[in-house]
Write a protein that holds these residues in place. Structure first.
Motif, short mmCIF file in Angstrom:
data_model
loop_
_atom_site.label_atom_id
_atom_site.label_comp_id
_atom_site.label_asym_id
_atom_site.label_seq_id
_atom_site.Cartn_x
_atom_site.Cartn_y
_atom_site.Cartn_z
N VAL A 1 0.81 -1.22 0.00
CA VAL A 1 0.00 0.00 0.00
C VAL A 1 0.85 1.28 0.00
O VAL A 1 0.34 2.37 0.25
CB VAL A 1 -1.00 0.00 1.19
N GLY A 2 2.15 1.13 -0.26
CA GLY A 2 3.01 2.30 -0.43
C GLY A 2 3.44 3.00 0.84
O GLY A 2 3.93 4.13 0.79
N GLN A 3 3.32 2.34 2.00
CA GLN A 3 3.70 2.97 3.25
C GLN A 3 5.14 2.69 3.65
O GLN A 3 5.63 3.26 4.62
CB GLN A 3 2.73 2.57 4.37
N ILE B 1 0.36 4.34 -11.51
CA ILE B 1 -0.07 5.32 -10.50
C ILE B 1 1.12 5.68 -9.64
O ILE B 1 1.85 4.81 -9.17
CB ILE B 1 -1.19 4.72 -9.61
N ASP B 2 1.29 6.98 -9.42
CA ASP B 2 2.36 7.46 -8.54
C ASP B 2 2.06 7.06 -7.10
O ASP B 2 0.90 7.13 -6.66
CB ASP B 2 2.47 8.98 -8.66
N VAL B 3 3.06 6.66 -6.35
CA VAL B 3 2.90 6.21 -4.96
C VAL B 3 2.25 7.29 -4.09
O VAL B 3 1.55 6.98 -3.13
CB VAL B 3 4.25 5.74 -4.37
N ASN B 4 2.44 8.55 -4.43
CA ASN B 4 1.87 9.65 -3.64
C ASN B 4 0.38 9.84 -3.91
O ASN B 4 -0.25 10.69 -3.28
CB ASN B 4 2.62 10.96 -3.93
N ARG B 5 -0.18 9.06 -4.83
CA ARG B 5 -1.61 9.20 -5.17
C ARG B 5 -2.41 7.95 -4.83
O ARG B 5 -3.48 7.72 -5.38
CB ARG B 5 -1.76 9.53 -6.65
N LEU B 6 -1.91 7.16 -3.88
CA LEU B 6 -2.59 5.91 -3.53
C LEU B 6 -3.70 6.10 -2.50
O LEU B 6 -4.55 5.23 -2.33
CB LEU B 6 -1.59 4.89 -2.99
N SER B 7 -3.70 7.21 -1.81
CA SER B 7 -4.69 7.44 -0.77
C SER B 7 -6.10 7.29 -1.33
O SER B 7 -6.43 7.82 -2.39
CB SER B 7 -4.52 8.84 -0.19
N CYS C 1 -8.79 -4.28 0.20
CA CYS C 1 -8.95 -4.28 1.65
C CYS C 1 -7.82 -5.11 2.25
O CYS C 1 -7.77 -6.33 2.07
CB CYS C 1 -10.32 -4.87 2.00
N VAL C 2 -6.90 -4.43 2.93
CA VAL C 2 -5.71 -5.08 3.49
C VAL C 2 -5.92 -5.23 5.00
O VAL C 2 -6.13 -4.25 5.70
CB VAL C 2 -4.44 -4.27 3.18
N LEU C 3 -5.86 -6.46 5.48
CA LEU C 3 -6.18 -6.77 6.88
C LEU C 3 -5.00 -7.45 7.56
O LEU C 3 -4.81 -8.65 7.46
CB LEU C 3 -7.41 -7.69 6.94
N ASP C 4 -4.18 -6.65 8.24
CA ASP C 4 -3.02 -7.18 8.95
C ASP C 4 -3.46 -7.59 10.36
O ASP C 4 -3.94 -6.75 11.13
CB ASP C 4 -1.93 -6.11 9.02
N GLU C 5 -3.32 -8.86 10.68
CA GLU C 5 -3.73 -9.42 11.98
C GLU C 5 -5.17 -9.03 12.34
O GLU C 5 -5.43 -8.42 13.38
CB GLU C 5 -2.77 -8.99 13.08
#
Length: 195
Positions: free
Chosen positions: A52-54, A71-77, A156-160
């Protein structure tokens, strides 16, 4: 966003390689699901944050595409939702204040006010005007999950996702997956135990 491509990605952390030369393409299509399997400390959460580019790879690159357009990483929001133990709440806000603060940036589908958020999270109605710092870790986890599942983004990214949840919270999570499984593309890091 239709795809995310890892190209020869490696990540080094404190002179230790979490993973090396990872190549994979994730097709972000409703109904698709992916799982990162590994032991604690194997780099699952780091890989998730790269997705997710973080965070960035030490070597290689991560490319995001909407159809064939990069897509530029700064436009992923707004193109993904993330639920992670590393996410913090502004503890001084009430749930109602936090809802309106968040809604100014990312509106939810099917939830238009704090009361509906409470109902979807299966939290007590009296929580609506309480400071988030008074919430248990399980209550906070329910809010993170509901916010991720009801986000307008496909990814939808679900970490733990089950961390800090009791049996009722786990049932809520399972219901959310069943409700949204044909609308979302899920990415879930999962711990593998044993030898």
């Amino acid at each position: 966003m239709n795809s995310i491509e890892f190209v020869d990605c490696s990540k080094n952390y404190l002179n230790h390689w979490l993973f090396k030369d990872f190549n994979y393409r994730f097709d972000i299509i409703p109904g698709n699901s992916y799982a990162f399997l590994g032991r604690n400390g194997s780099g699952k959460s780091t890989l998730t944050l790269m997705l997710v580019g973080q965070t960035s790879p030490t070597q290689g690159k991560v490319l995001w595409f909407n159809r064939d357009n990069q897509i530029d990483v700064n436009r992923l929001s707004g193109l993904y939702s993330l639920s992670s133990p590393a996410m913090d709440f502004p503890e001084e806000l009430t749930l109602s204040e936090w809802f309106y603060f968040q809604s100014g940036m990312n509106k939810l589908e099917g939830i238009s006010n704090p009361k509906e958020l409470i109902e979807c999270s299966e939290l007590p109605l009296k929580a609506i005007n309480k400071s988030i710092q008074t919430f248990s870790s399980g209550m906070k986890q329910r809010l993170k999950l509901v916010y991720s599942f009801y986000s307008k983004s496909t990814l939808c990214v679900l970490d733990e996702p089950l961390s800090n949840l009791d049996n009722e919270g786990i049932r809520l999570y399972q219901n959310l997956v069943n409700q949204k499984k044909n609308e979302k593309c899920f990415v879930v890091p999962a711990i593998v135990t044993g030898k």
